[in-house]
Design an enzyme around this catalytic site. Structure first.
Site, mmCIF file in Angstrom:
data_model
loop_
_atom_site.group_PDB
_atom_site.id
_atom_site.type_symbol
_atom_site.label_atom_id
_atom_site.label_comp_id
_atom_site.label_asym_id
_atom_site.label_seq_id
_atom_site.Cartn_x
_atom_site.Cartn_y
_atom_site.Cartn_z
ATOM 1 N N ASP A 94 -6.176 6.424 -5.658
ATOM 2 C CA ASP A 94 -6.640 7.800 -5.406
ATOM 3 C C ASP A 94 -7.465 7.824 -4.114
ATOM 4 O O ASP A 94 -7.238 8.639 -3.202
ATOM 5 C CB ASP A 94 -7.485 8.247 -6.598
ATOM 6 C CG ASP A 94 -7.720 9.748 -6.664
ATOM 7 O OD1 ASP A 94 -8.454 10.182 -7.565
ATOM 8 O OD2 ASP A 94 -7.155 10.480 -5.833
ATOM 9 N N THR B 296 -3.178 1.475 -14.789
ATOM 10 C CA THR B 296 -3.356 0.023 -15.042
ATOM 11 C C THR B 296 -4.511 -0.584 -14.261
ATOM 12 O O THR B 296 -4.726 -1.796 -14.312
ATOM 13 C CB THR B 296 -2.068 -0.746 -14.676
ATOM 14 O OG1 THR B 296 -1.830 -0.624 -13.264
ATOM 15 C CG2 THR B 296 -0.879 -0.230 -15.462
ATOM 16 N N ASN C 125 -7.612 11.565 -11.369
ATOM 17 C CA ASN C 125 -8.345 11.915 -12.609
ATOM 18 C C ASN C 125 -8.251 13.425 -12.789
ATOM 19 O O ASN C 125 -7.751 14.128 -11.926
ATOM 20 C CB ASN C 125 -9.807 11.437 -12.531
ATOM 21 C CG ASN C 125 -10.537 12.050 -11.354
ATOM 22 O OD1 ASN C 125 -10.682 13.247 -11.261
ATOM 23 N ND2 ASN C 125 -10.950 11.206 -10.423
ATOM 24 N N ASP D 243 0.849 -1.197 0.000
ATOM 25 C CA ASP D 243 0.000 0.000 0.000
ATOM 26 C C ASP D 243 0.886 1.250 0.000
ATOM 27 O O ASP D 243 1.616 1.494 0.961
ATOM 28 C CB ASP D 243 -0.879 -0.035 1.269
ATOM 29 C CG ASP D 243 -1.780 1.172 1.396
ATOM 30 O OD1 ASP D 243 -2.635 1.170 2.301
ATOM 31 O OD2 ASP D 243 -1.623 2.126 0.606
ATOM 32 N N ILE D 244 0.809 2.026 -1.048
ATOM 33 C CA ILE D 244 1.686 3.207 -1.209
ATOM 34 C C ILE D 244 1.483 4.222 -0.090
ATOM 35 O O ILE D 244 2.399 4.981 0.243
ATOM 36 C CB ILE D 244 1.453 3.838 -2.597
ATOM 37 C CG1 ILE D 244 2.651 4.695 -3.018
ATOM 38 C CG2 ILE D 244 0.157 4.647 -2.642
ATOM 39 C CD1 ILE D 244 2.623 5.093 -4.489
ATOM 40 N N VAL E 150 -8.441 0.991 -13.025
ATOM 41 C CA VAL E 150 -9.713 1.444 -13.633
ATOM 42 C C VAL E 150 -9.514 1.900 -15.082
ATOM 43 O O VAL E 150 -10.362 1.718 -15.936
ATOM 44 C CB VAL E 150 -10.288 2.615 -12.784
ATOM 45 C CG1 VAL E 150 -11.359 3.399 -13.493
ATOM 46 C CG2 VAL E 150 -10.785 2.076 -11.459
ATOM 47 N N TYR E 151 -8.313 2.425 -15.387
ATOM 48 C CA TYR E 151 -8.086 2.960 -16.754
ATOM 49 C C TYR E 151 -7.622 1.890 -17.735
ATOM 50 O O TYR E 151 -7.395 2.172 -18.901
ATOM 51 C CB TYR E 151 -7.104 4.133 -16.695
ATOM 52 C CG TYR E 151 -7.723 5.443 -16.188
ATOM 53 C CD1 TYR E 151 -9.060 5.505 -15.797
ATOM 54 C CD2 TYR E 151 -6.973 6.614 -16.077
ATOM 55 C CE1 TYR E 151 -9.624 6.693 -15.330
ATOM 56 C CE2 TYR E 151 -7.523 7.808 -15.618
ATOM 57 C CZ TYR E 151 -8.856 7.832 -15.252
ATOM 58 O OH TYR E 151 -9.421 9.007 -14.786
ATOM 59 N N GLY F 248 -9.674 3.258 -6.124
ATOM 60 C CA GLY F 248 -8.295 2.774 -6.287
ATOM 61 C C GLY F 248 -7.298 3.473 -5.382
ATOM 62 O O GLY F 248 -7.580 3.795 -4.234
HETATM 63 N N1 APR Z 1 -1.214 1.380 -3.102
HETATM 64 C C1 APR Z 1 -0.556 1.134 -4.272
HETATM 65 N N2 APR Z 1 -1.179 0.830 -5.424
HETATM 66 C C2 APR Z 1 -2.530 0.749 -5.393
HETATM 67 C C3 APR Z 1 -3.299 0.994 -4.219
HETATM 68 C C4 APR Z 1 -2.584 1.321 -3.038
HETATM 69 N N3 APR Z 1 -3.190 1.572 -1.875
HETATM 70 N N4 APR Z 1 -4.625 0.828 -4.529
HETATM 71 C C5 APR Z 1 -4.676 0.488 -5.830
HETATM 72 N N5 APR Z 1 -3.432 0.427 -6.353
HETATM 73 C C6 APR Z 1 -3.009 0.076 -7.718
HETATM 74 C C7 APR Z 1 -3.983 -0.685 -8.560
HETATM 75 O O1 APR Z 1 -3.986 -2.065 -8.209
HETATM 76 C C8 APR Z 1 -3.356 -0.450 -9.938
HETATM 77 O O2 APR Z 1 -2.267 -1.346 -10.136
HETATM 78 O O3 APR Z 1 -2.812 1.292 -8.426
HETATM 79 C C9 APR Z 1 -2.811 0.984 -9.824
HETATM 80 C C10 APR Z 1 -3.658 2.036 -10.533
HETATM 81 O O4 APR Z 1 -5.028 1.675 -10.450
HETATM 82 P P1 APR Z 1 -6.175 2.764 -10.131
HETATM 83 O O5 APR Z 1 -6.036 3.226 -8.746
HETATM 84 O O6 APR Z 1 -7.468 2.156 -10.560
HETATM 85 O O7 APR Z 1 -5.796 3.991 -11.071
HETATM 86 P P2 APR Z 1 -5.947 4.198 -12.647
HETATM 87 O O8 APR Z 1 -6.035 2.912 -13.395
HETATM 88 O O9 APR Z 1 -4.859 5.161 -13.011
HETATM 89 O O10 APR Z 1 -7.376 4.904 -12.779
HETATM 90 C C11 APR Z 1 -7.488 6.202 -12.273
HETATM 91 O O11 APR Z 1 -9.383 5.628 -10.946
HETATM 92 O O12 APR Z 1 -9.540 5.852 -8.707
HETATM 93 C C12 APR Z 1 -9.860 6.446 -9.887
HETATM 94 O O13 APR Z 1 -9.873 8.789 -9.397
HETATM 95 C C13 APR Z 1 -9.168 7.760 -10.075
HETATM 96 O O14 APR Z 1 -10.474 8.308 -11.984
HETATM 97 C C14 APR Z 1 -9.193 7.887 -11.563
HETATM 98 C C15 APR Z 1 -8.953 6.464 -12.022
#
Ligand code: APR
Length: 170
Positions: free
Chosen positions: A34, A118, A24, A10-11, A120-121, A32
């Site tokens: 965010d 990688t 976004n 978890d980052i 939601v997008y 995710g």
């Molecule tokens: N720590 C590290 N990595 C994480 C965490 C966390 N706590 N939670 C999720 N991830 C990973 C996901 O598993 C994925 O590998 O972060 C990566 C990016 O996934 P998303 O969070 O879905 O982001 P993204 O694909 O860039 O989509 C962005 O999603 O949450 C919304 O507001 C955000 O609209 C934007 C979109």
């Protein structure tokens, strides 16, 4: 010599100067990573983001980390995957490139990146990881970074990054 490593986890827990968010264009939070970052940073993060007026895809903006261990959050806006013929690679590269510029501007010594775009997008993991590693590695010398972490939330992503770093001998 900058230490580059893959961490599975978890980052929001990482003790680094800056963590990168996968945001976004509104910068007003989401799911995710965010959502995790906003939950961990507290309400002040949303208020700080509201003052930024959004962010273009392929770029990033900065806020303090507030209740996070990290001093800064670089809110990067990655592209939504749309088949790969709509400039997605260039926009994703722009996120990492802008974060490396911000690392110089804020004199950051340690930074952690999630796998931007990688989740939601739906950007393909391997292709995204190659862009991330190549872009960061190409800009390392110009930075004062001592430590770069690719923070992977799932095992498959962690394996992809680990293999890439090994093959690139980074
Ligand atoms: N720590 C590290 N990595 C994480 C965490 C966390 N706590 N939670 C999720 N991830 C990973 C996901 O598993 C994925 O590998 O972060 C990566 C990016 O996934 P998303 O969070 O879905 O982001 P993204 O694909 O860039 O989509 C962005 O999603 O949450 C919304 O507001 C955000 O609209 C934007 C979109």
């Amino acid at each position: 010599m900058t230490q580059i490593e893959v961490v599975r986890g978890d980052i929001t827990k990482l003790q680094v100067d800056a963590i990168v968010n996968a945001a976004n264009t509104s910068l007003l939070g989401g799911g995710g990573v965010d959502g995790a970052i906003h939950r961990a940073a507290g309400m002040e993060l949303l208020r700080a983001c509201e003052r930024l007026g959004g962010c273009l895809t392929g770029s990033a903006k900065v806020t303090p980390g507030f209740e996070l261990p990290a001093e800064w959050v670089f809110h990067a806006v990655g592209p939504v995957w749309n088949g790969g013929t709509h400039g997605e690679d260039t926009k994703l590269e722009g996120c990492y490139s802008r974060c490396m510029e911000l690392a110089r501007e804020y004199d950051v010594k340690s930074i952690a990146f999630p796998a931007i775009s990688t989740g939601v997008y739906h950007f393909p993991r391997q292709r995204a990881a190659r862009i991330a590693v190549t872009t960061v590695n190409n800009q390392l010398e110009a930075s004062n970074l001592e430590r770069v972490i690719f923070c992977c939330f799932d095992e498959m992503t962690a394996e992809i990054y680990t293999r890439l770093l090994r093959n690139h001998r980074i």
